[in-house]
Design an enzyme around this catalytic site. Structure first.
Site, PDB file in Angstrom:
ATOM      1  N   CYS A 114       0.844  -1.117  -0.010  1.00  0.00           N
ATOM      2  CA  CYS A 114      -0.030  -0.008  -0.032  1.00  0.00           C
ATOM      3  C   CYS A 114       0.766   1.266   0.031  1.00  0.00           C
ATOM      4  CB  CYS A 114      -0.903   0.035   1.270  1.00  0.00           C
ATOM      5  SG  CYS A 114      -0.049   0.016   2.805  1.00  0.00           S
TER       6      CYS A 114
ATOM      7  N   ALA B  44       2.979   1.674   3.025  1.00  0.00           N
ATOM      8  CA  ALA B  44       4.284   0.859   3.069  1.00  0.00           C
ATOM      9  C   ALA B  44       5.363   1.544   2.087  1.00  0.00           C
ATOM     10  CB  ALA B  44       3.983  -0.196   2.535  1.00  0.00           C
TER      11      ALA B  44
ATOM     12  N   ARG C  47      11.723  -5.167   6.486  1.00  0.00           N
ATOM     13  CA  ARG C  47      12.384  -5.110   5.225  1.00  0.00           C
ATOM     14  C   ARG C  47      13.896  -5.369   5.337  1.00  0.00           C
ATOM     15  NH1 ARG C  47      13.043   0.466   2.805  1.00  0.00           N
ATOM     16  NH2 ARG C  47      13.287   0.290   0.614  1.00  0.00           N
TER      17      ARG C  47
ATOM     18  N   HIS D  53       5.969   6.373  -2.259  1.00  0.00           N
ATOM     19  CA  HIS D  53       7.169   6.879  -2.750  1.00  0.00           C
ATOM     20  C   HIS D  53       7.044   8.471  -3.142  1.00  0.00           C
ATOM     21  CE1 HIS D  53       8.159   2.615  -4.219  1.00  0.00           C
ATOM     22  NE2 HIS D  53       8.340   2.773  -3.096  1.00  0.00           N
TER      23      HIS D  53
END
Ligand code: CFM
Length: 546
Positions: free
Chosen positions: A66, A69, A100, A199
């Protein structure tokens, strides 16, 4: 019988495979998916068009994540000295907390908050009566406990739905605290079609609230900022080791092993090197427009690519001392890489791989596989855009849909006092003539063989089908795919978290990767996934009337 390179020679017609993948879908779904499954014809620039960065059809089990994230986990997660508060239910914070495997060096000041998971832990009553008070208290509590230089707030889905005004709270708390930069991200999970939206949101706010804050001249020669490297499994440590050896000063990494001050000083570099284009190209472009720093695409995954990227950086600075030093370093590092490669290659040559990862690794890792003599027969991104597949030259032709328009596009102008072109137009032109391309990414497709299958936003059903039909020697993706692929008897390597391995970047990383892939593709264990009677039926019978 274990699969060998020989019985791989069965040739599939990619058109048949595509038809098989689409066969089970209702007609409307099949029509849409057909545009996201490409039989590669790439060579030169005649890249066929792929449909990408569009919504996943409801009901399909996507591999995507998503927007939250992409913002909190991916871009901001690896920075150690910012307190990242997730405003939302506890699960969002917990599952985005270090899974991660982004590593960090706590640094001389020891200021490292990555070991903490900060969240407002929203409850039903907060959703009903509003969570603003709770958020304000959380910021105050974090400040009182840790006195960090910055606190970042990340919105999760319910926060957007109930309308908590996180930006006003951030502004008020920043004023109240005085010595702590507080800023917020409207990165609700639903904000875009994938983590890619997150991002962009992260890039915008980093640029707006931190980049350019520290103009102080940093020591060192050949100053660069490295964008799109996240220190997964220690990749960034290896890259920094190589930079140091070459005498290249990396002022800021976005955002592996980074600090607040690195973001604040990133604009004082003379070159921007972009590793993961998808996640951070917005910051690269904005640094160029505002401060006059050119950017080039690099890739440190694969020993040859690593050498090539170092040479590009040296070529840019156009200084004999650096050019010679880079050659010395490559000459020093390569023998160990070659020795490992020569030892392993006979066991990996001719084997096949499939790579379905995020928005850049499906491309970058093909270099490591080709160094092992392995062929990538099918690949795809989860959330990349057309430019990552086809190259940036398609950017003007990408139609903005409502989902993309939903994400803010910052209007950036050259800085009144700090805009300083690092190279003259003539210098840029002559560098381009000698083969160094600026603001250029050719995309993945042109570098793949004709007839390979490139699939955007692959899903669980298609992944299993593909594996069943093409039987690769290794499948690379993430944790959600790991066990279903292994159950099909195919070795699986996580290319997001690296399972428990890494680094895989740089020269030492290449050797690590060769060994890991050798171990995986040559392990006998996968041939035992079938019970003996499935391989060689002992009994056979026929009906009496037959
Ligand atoms: Fe860039 Fe990444 Fe990737 Fe990415 Fe990611 Fe990642 Fe990835 Mo997982 S920033 S696009 S959002 S290279 S977390 S370190 S591995 S999907 S291919």
């Amino acid at each position: 019988m274990a699969t060998t390179a020989k019985n791989k020679l069965v040739q599939w017609d990619p058109t048949d495979i595509k038809a098989e993948l689409l066969a089970k879908y209702p007609p409307k779904v099949a029509r849409k998916r057909a545009k996201q499954i490409l039989i590669n014809e790439a060579h030169g620039n005649e890249t066929p068009e792929i449909l990408a960065n569009v919504r996943t059809i409801p009901g399909i089990i996507t591999m995507r994540g998503c927007s939250y994230a992409g913002c909190k986990g991916v871009v901001l997660g690896p920075t150690r000295d910012i307190v990242n508060i997730t405003h939302g239910p506890i699960g969002c914070a917990f599952y985005s907390w270090l899974t991660r495997r982004n590593q960090t060096d706590p640094g001389p000041d020891g200021e490292n908050y990555m070991t903490y998971c900060f969240s407002t832990d929203m409850q039903d009553s907060d959703v009903i009566f509003g969570g603003e008070k709770k958020l304000r208290n959380a910021i105050q509590e974090a400040y009182d406990l840790l006195h960090p230089k910055a606190i970042a707030i990340f919105a999760t889905c319910p926060v957007g739905l109930i309308g908590d005004d996180i930006h006003t709270i951030a502004k008020q708390m920043k004023e109240k605290l005085g010595d702590c930069n507080v800023f917020a991200f409207s990165c609700e999970g639903y904000k875009g079609v994938s983590q890619s939206a997150g991002h962009h949101i992260a890039n915008n706010q980093l640029f707006r609230h931190i980049v350019g804050e520290n103009d102080e001249e940093k020591p060192g020669e050949y100053k660069i900022s490295l964008l799109g490297e996240y220190n997964i499994g220690g990749d960034g440590f290896e890259i920094d080791r190589i930079f140091k050896k070459c005498g290249i000063t990396n002022l800021a990494t976005f955002s592996g092993n980074s600090t607040y001050d690195q973001f604040a000083s990133a604009h004082t570099a003379d070159l921007i090197a972009v590793m993961c284009h998808r996640s951070i190209n917005y910051v690269a472009d904005m640094l160029g427009i505002k401060y006059g720093i050119p950017w080039i695409k690099v890739n440190f995954i694969g020993a040859e690519s690593c050498a090539k990227s170092l040479r590009k950086i040296a070529q840019y600075f156009d200084d004999k001392k650096l050019i010679d030093r880079v050659e010395e370093v490559i000459a020093e590092e390569m023998p160990a890489v070659k020795a490992a490669q020569q030892e392993i290659l006979p066991r990996t040559e001719g084997k096949t791989a499939m790579l379905f990862v995020g928005g850049s690794r499906a491309h970058h890792y093909q270099d490591l596989f080709s160094e092992l003599g392995m062929k990538t027969i099918s690949t795809g991104y989860e959330f990349a855009h057309r430019d990552d597949y086809e190259g940036r030259h398609v950017l003007p032709n990408i139609k903005l849909d409502a989902d993309s328009r939903n994400i803010e596009e910052l209007e950036i102008e050259p800085d009144a006092t700090r805009y300083k072109p690092r190279k003259t137009t003539e210098e840029i032109k002559s560098l381009e003539k000698s083969g160094l391309n600026f603001k250029h990414y050719p995309g993945m497709n042109t570098e793949m063989d004709k007839g390979t299958l490139i699939i955007d936003d692959l899903n669980q059903y298609e992944a299993e089908k593909l594996v069943e039909i093409m039987k690769p020697d290794i499948f690379c993706a993430g944790i959600k795919e790991k066990y279903s692929v292994q159950k099909l008897g195919i070795p699986m390597k996580q290319l997001h978290s690296y399972d428990s391995g890494g680094p895989y970047a740089g020269f030492k990383g290449a050797v690590n990767f060769y060994k890991e892939i050798d171990r995986l593709v040559n392990s006998k264990v996968w041939s035992y996934m079938k019970a003996p009677w499935q391989e060689n039926p002992q009994l056979s019978a026929a009906y009496v009337w037959e």
